[in-house]
Write an enzyme that holds these catalytic residues in place. Sequence first.
Site, PDB file in Angstrom:
ATOM      1  N   ASP A 154     158.239 -19.239  29.783  1.00 27.34           N
ATOM      2  CA  ASP A 154     157.914 -19.898  28.517  1.00 27.34           C
ATOM      3  C   ASP A 154     158.993 -20.820  27.940  1.00 27.34           C
ATOM      4  O   ASP A 154     158.764 -21.992  27.749  1.00 27.34           O
ATOM      5  CB  ASP A 154     157.551 -18.846  27.471  1.00 27.34           C
ATOM      6  N   GLU A 386     160.801  -5.299  29.850  1.00 25.58           N
ATOM      7  CA  GLU A 386     160.231  -6.576  30.321  1.00 25.58           C
ATOM      8  C   GLU A 386     161.277  -7.393  31.075  1.00 25.58           C
ATOM      9  O   GLU A 386     161.007  -7.968  32.132  1.00 25.58           O
ATOM     10  CB  GLU A 386     159.725  -7.372  29.104  1.00 25.58           C
TER      11      GLU A 386
HETATM   12  C1  GLC Z   1     155.581 -13.844  28.746  1.00 22.81           C
HETATM   13  C2  GLC Z   1     156.201 -14.287  30.076  1.00 22.81           C
HETATM   14  C3  GLC Z   1     155.114 -14.487  31.115  1.00 22.81           C
HETATM   15  C4  GLC Z   1     154.287 -13.208  31.229  1.00 22.81           C
HETATM   16  C5  GLC Z   1     153.771 -12.741  29.865  1.00 22.81           C
HETATM   17  C6  GLC Z   1     153.141 -11.355  29.930  1.00 22.81           C
HETATM   18  O1  GLC Z   1     154.797 -14.830  28.197  1.00 22.81           O
HETATM   19  O2  GLC Z   1     156.965 -15.438  29.922  1.00 22.81           O
HETATM   20  O3  GLC Z   1     155.654 -14.812  32.355  1.00 22.81           O
HETATM   21  O4  GLC Z   1     153.238 -13.370  32.120  1.00 22.81           O
HETATM   22  O5  GLC Z   1     154.827 -12.674  28.944  1.00 22.81           O
HETATM   23  O6  GLC Z   1     154.019 -10.430  30.477  1.00 22.81           O
END
Ligand code: GLC
Length: 421
Positions: A154, A386
């Site tokens: 992102d 995460e």
């Molecule tokens: C965030 C990350 C993306 C991922 C999402 C859900 O947006 O940047 O890569 O898929 O979270 O985990």
Amino acid sequence: MVTIQSAIDVLTQNDRGGFTIPTAGLYPYQWNWDSAFVALGLATYDMDRAWSEVTSLIAGQWRGGMIPSILFRSDDPDYFPGPSRWGKTPGPIPSTGVSQPPVLATIVRAITKGDTARRAAVFDALFAWHRWFHDARSVDGIVCTVHPWETGRDNCPEWNIGLDLMEVSPDLAPYTRMDNKHVDPSFRPTQDQYDKYLTIMAFGASVGWDQRRLTDEGPFLMADPNIHFVLLRADQDLLAMAQGLGKPQAVLDQIEGWIVSGHAASEYLWNNEVGAFTAREVRTGRFSNGFSNCSALCFYANSGTTEQRSRTLAHLERIDAAVDYMLPSWDPDATDFEAQRYWCGPLWPQMNYMTALGLDEQGAPKMASKIRGDLCRTIEKSGFWECFNPLTGEGCVGEKFSWTAAVWLSWQHEIRMKGAA
Ligand code: GLC
């Protein structure tokens, strides 16, 4: 302490009946590449459930072949931007209007060894999705991206050169971010970035999510080494499955053509000044100037020249000396490196998985085991977060995270299999 059972518990807690959310609260829907990695983890102990992860994701495929980044099976008031902000999208399930790195074919191939029936069942869907990338997202043979969210990375500083060319739409409808309510705002993208993400979305909605128009006329157009290398690898896995399934020559030729043009596109992403594969703004040809954790996916895609690979490896060695936990998402020597801010520094489990796999396959086992071992150390220290601070190993953003548990389970499984052999 992390155990196999505690990893399975994370996936079970995030199971919403046939599909898995990344983590409760922050991400309450099915995400595309998250589900692919989740399938990899589930396959280590429940192949039927792993398979429903794959098919539930494919269930959201649009007629043109695109598989969206998020499937909204409900409307959760705690998440923004949800289905009402994306507007009417043409797929069978309400969704976003952009895709995500197509890792699915690679994972399907990995988890269905010897299972021709399952491969045959999803082959056409995977083929159509790859064709969509090569058609609707391609400009002069380069597969591009129209939104930082599509890249899965992102707020990586790579996107700044594309975002700087954009104006925030003066007509942007007011909104309230929800991500900052769930987690520390200093871990998350800035407000200006968020306004631009929503400006691109508003453009997509204004053209009825016509994907060709979004690519050609949208406010953001960059080439991303993540999408590029993930797709190039996945095309090779798709080809291997096509051959095994005895698909017609025309299908094999088509996929082979994508692979040839994919290797040529690696050249386009080679930034000789940095000595690495970096993102590139397509309309100006400008390169981003930093080493990210997808620069080294050239190994995973088996692409790049010997010299390009050895320069990439030299970066990895330099970065390894600068951090305690490999592999940070952004160069720790860069001025805009931030150890805790999402894609500006933290290490990401799924990226370590792909990078280590590629390095192992292409004859760099020492760096592969460093990258694998460092992720395991952070998980053992902090739990299934995460992403992680590469200087301290502390967990960042979402806790009890599905892909972290899944990647860890897949490595534990490999270790057990090797021990049994
Ligand atoms: C965030 C990350 C993306 C991922 C999402 C859900 O947006 O940047 O890569 O898929 O979270 O985990």
